[in-house]
Design a protein around this motif. Structure first.
Motif, PDB file in Angstrom:
ATOM      1  N   GLY A   4       8.870   5.669   2.143  1.00 52.52           N
ATOM      2  CA  GLY A   4       7.976   6.457   2.986  1.00 52.52           C
ATOM      3  C   GLY A   4       8.219   6.326   4.466  1.00 52.52           C
ATOM      4  N   GLY A   5       8.836   5.259   4.883  1.00 50.87           N
ATOM      5  CA  GLY A   5       9.132   5.092   6.287  1.00 50.87           C
ATOM      6  C   GLY A   5       7.985   4.578   7.130  1.00 50.87           C
ATOM      7  N   HIS A   6       6.903   4.128   6.498  1.00 46.10           N
ATOM      8  CA  HIS A   6       5.829   3.560   7.312  1.00 46.10           C
ATOM      9  C   HIS A   6       5.910   2.038   7.293  1.00 46.10           C
ATOM     10  CE1 HIS A   6       3.852   3.265   3.405  1.00 46.10           C
ATOM     11  NE2 HIS A   6       3.927   4.560   3.289  1.00 46.10           N
ATOM     12  N   ALA A   7       4.955   1.386   7.869  1.00 47.76           N
ATOM     13  CA  ALA A   7       5.001  -0.069   8.049  1.00 47.76           C
ATOM     14  C   ALA A   7       5.214  -0.783   6.722  1.00 47.76           C
ATOM     15  CB  ALA A   7       3.708  -0.543   8.699  1.00 47.76           C
ATOM     16  N   LEU A   8       6.166  -1.684   6.723  1.00 49.09           N
ATOM     17  CA  LEU A   8       6.523  -2.420   5.518  1.00 49.09           C
ATOM     18  C   LEU A   8       5.400  -3.380   5.134  1.00 49.09           C
ATOM     19  CD1 LEU A   8       8.846  -2.812   3.505  1.00 49.09           C
ATOM     20  CD2 LEU A   8       9.655  -4.667   4.931  1.00 49.09           C
ATOM     21  N   GLY A   9       4.917  -3.253   3.928  1.00 48.82           N
ATOM     22  CA  GLY A   9       3.900  -4.156   3.413  1.00 48.82           C
ATOM     23  C   GLY A   9       2.542  -3.536   3.199  1.00 48.82           C
ATOM     24  N   LEU A  10       2.255  -2.411   3.841  1.00 45.70           N
ATOM     25  CA  LEU A  10       0.933  -1.809   3.674  1.00 45.70           C
ATOM     26  C   LEU A  10       0.705  -1.362   2.237  1.00 45.70           C
ATOM     27  CD1 LEU A  10       0.537   0.285   6.936  1.00 45.70           C
ATOM     28  CD2 LEU A  10      -0.511  -1.887   6.370  1.00 45.70           C
ATOM     29  N   ALA A  11       1.618  -0.556   1.717  1.00 48.70           N
ATOM     30  CA  ALA A  11       1.486  -0.127   0.332  1.00 48.70           C
ATOM     31  C   ALA A  11       1.756  -1.296  -0.614  1.00 48.70           C
ATOM     32  CB  ALA A  11       2.439   1.032   0.032  1.00 48.70           C
ATOM     33  N   GLY A  12       2.624  -2.218  -0.202  1.00 47.11           N
ATOM     34  CA  GLY A  12       2.937  -3.372  -1.041  1.00 47.11           C
ATOM     35  C   GLY A  12       1.712  -4.215  -1.333  1.00 47.11           C
ATOM     36  N   ILE A  13       0.938  -4.503  -0.308  1.00 52.20           N
ATOM     37  CA  ILE A  13      -0.266  -5.318  -0.497  1.00 52.20           C
ATOM     38  C   ILE A  13      -1.319  -4.560  -1.296  1.00 52.20           C
ATOM     39  CG2 ILE A  13      -2.203  -6.415   0.700  1.00 52.20           C
ATOM     40  CD1 ILE A  13      -0.196  -7.140   2.919  1.00 52.20           C
ATOM     41  N   SER A  14      -1.487  -3.274  -1.006  1.00 56.22           N
ATOM     42  CA  SER A  14      -2.509  -2.515  -1.738  1.00 56.22           C
ATOM     43  C   SER A  14      -2.149  -2.376  -3.220  1.00 56.22           C
ATOM     44  CB  SER A  14      -2.729  -1.145  -1.105  1.00 56.22           C
ATOM     45  OG  SER A  14      -1.660  -0.277  -1.359  1.00 56.22           O
ATOM     46  N   LYS A  15      -0.871  -2.178  -3.523  1.00 59.29           N
ATOM     47  CA  LYS A  15      -0.465  -2.061  -4.937  1.00 59.29           C
ATOM     48  C   LYS A  15      -0.482  -3.425  -5.641  1.00 59.29           C
ATOM     49  CE  LYS A  15       0.197   2.318  -4.460  1.00 59.29           C
ATOM     50  NZ  LYS A  15      -0.212   2.526  -3.079  1.00 59.29           N
ATOM     51  N   LEU A  16      -0.218  -4.496  -4.907  1.00 59.81           N
ATOM     52  CA  LEU A  16      -0.341  -5.843  -5.462  1.00 59.81           C
ATOM     53  C   LEU A  16      -1.775  -6.065  -5.932  1.00 59.81           C
ATOM     54  CD1 LEU A  16       1.088  -9.128  -4.222  1.00 59.81           C
ATOM     55  CD2 LEU A  16      -1.376  -8.950  -4.333  1.00 59.81           C
ATOM     56  N   LEU A  17      -2.724  -5.758  -5.062  1.00 63.33           N
ATOM     57  CA  LEU A  17      -4.139  -5.906  -5.429  1.00 63.33           C
ATOM     58  C   LEU A  17      -4.529  -4.959  -6.558  1.00 63.33           C
ATOM     59  CD1 LEU A  17      -5.640  -6.261  -1.852  1.00 63.33           C
ATOM     60  CD2 LEU A  17      -5.332  -8.064  -3.554  1.00 63.33           C
ATOM     61  N   LEU A  18      -3.967  -3.763  -6.547  1.00 62.67           N
ATOM     62  CA  LEU A  18      -4.255  -2.782  -7.591  1.00 62.67           C
ATOM     63  C   LEU A  18      -3.780  -3.269  -8.956  1.00 62.67           C
ATOM     64  CD1 LEU A  18      -5.219   0.149  -8.243  1.00 62.67           C
ATOM     65  CD2 LEU A  18      -2.842   0.832  -7.923  1.00 62.67           C
ATOM     66  N   GLY A  19      -2.554  -3.786  -9.030  1.00 63.33           N
ATOM     67  CA  GLY A  19      -2.037  -4.295 -10.293  1.00 63.33           C
ATOM     68  C   GLY A  19      -2.852  -5.463 -10.807  1.00 63.33           C
ATOM     69  N   PHE A  20      -3.198  -6.385  -9.918  1.00 67.48           N
ATOM     70  CA  PHE A  20      -4.002  -7.544 -10.317  1.00 67.48           C
ATOM     71  C   PHE A  20      -5.372  -7.098 -10.808  1.00 67.48           C
ATOM     72  CE2 PHE A  20      -6.723 -11.215  -9.665  1.00 67.48           C
ATOM     73  CZ  PHE A  20      -5.956 -12.220 -10.238  1.00 67.48           C
ATOM     74  N   TRP A  21      -5.989  -6.163 -10.083  1.00 66.12           N
ATOM     75  CA  TRP A  21      -7.305  -5.660 -10.475  1.00 66.12           C
ATOM     76  C   TRP A  21      -7.257  -4.959 -11.828  1.00 66.12           C
ATOM     77  CZ3 TRP A  21      -8.731  -0.428 -10.938  1.00 66.12           C
ATOM     78  CH2 TRP A  21     -10.083  -0.222 -11.226  1.00 66.12           C
ATOM     79  N   ALA A  22      -6.230  -4.140 -12.051  1.00 61.76           N
ATOM     80  CA  ALA A  22      -6.122  -3.408 -13.321  1.00 61.76           C
ATOM     81  C   ALA A  22      -5.984  -4.371 -14.491  1.00 61.76           C
ATOM     82  CB  ALA A  22      -4.941  -2.453 -13.283  1.00 61.76           C
TER      83      ALA A  22
END
Length: 188
Positions: A81-99
């Motif tokens: 996506g070309g945006h700041a590295l880690g923003l989607a990474g952290i949100s998807k990390l939490l998403l996977g753990f939550w699921a």
């Protein structure tokens, strides 16, 4: 002893096959989202197949592995996506753990449950990303257009989730079908 080695090797290959399949699905989801998902943009919301794949993997695995899969998916998204590295990474990390944690406490047997999980997961992931962007110094988005985009994305993902979850359930059954169809090597 030979039987134990053969069984251990079979489990190792099964794990490796699952990891490769998961990596392939994540890569496919990132490519589809980047190349095609934006075309379905309506009112600031679009289809997010990465969220649905992370949820489907999270429901089928332990929380730690689901978090790693989410992190990998988010980092792929960040790189593509070309945006700041880690923003989607952290949100998807939490998403996977939550699921994965939610799947241990709530019965997710019906298609409606997977749709509800996808809608809630999409909203939660988008909220975490917005909070992280704000913490990184970006201005907060206007609430009404942002909420409309989250609602549209949640609806898109809720519509697609039952198909993706059913596909994961089918793929999960493949190794058992292949073992029944293949002649036993240990019997001879």
């Amino acid at each position: 002893r030979g039987l134990q080695v053969a069984v251990g090797t079979g489990r190792l290959w099964n794990l490796l096959a699952r990891l490769l399949a998961c990596a392939g699905l994540l890569l496919l989801a990132v490519v589809v989202e980047g190349a095609w998902g934006w075309r379905m943009n309506f009112a600031g919301g679009a289809l997010e197949p990465v969220v649905v794949v992370v949820l489907a993997v999270g429901v089928r695995t332990v929380p730690e592995l689901a978090a790693l899969v989410g992190l990998a998916a988010g980092l792929l998204q960040d790189l593509a996506g070309g945006h700041a590295l880690g923003l989607a990474g952290i949100s998807k990390l939490l998403l996977g753990f939550w699921a994965s944690t939610a799947a241990r406490t709530v019965a997710l047997d019906s298609p409606w449950a997977s749709s509800a999980l996808a809608a809630a997961g999409t909203a939660g992931s988008r909220a975490v990303e917005a909070a992280l962007r704000w913490l990184a110094g970006e201005p907060a988005p206007a609430l009404l257009p942002w909420a409309g985009g989250v609602a549209v994305s949640s609806c898109y993902n809720a519509l697609v989730a039952p198909l993706v979850f059913a596909g994961f359930q089918t793929v999960k059954r493949w190794p058992r079908r292949m073992r029944r169809a293949a002649p036993s090597r240990l019997a001879s």
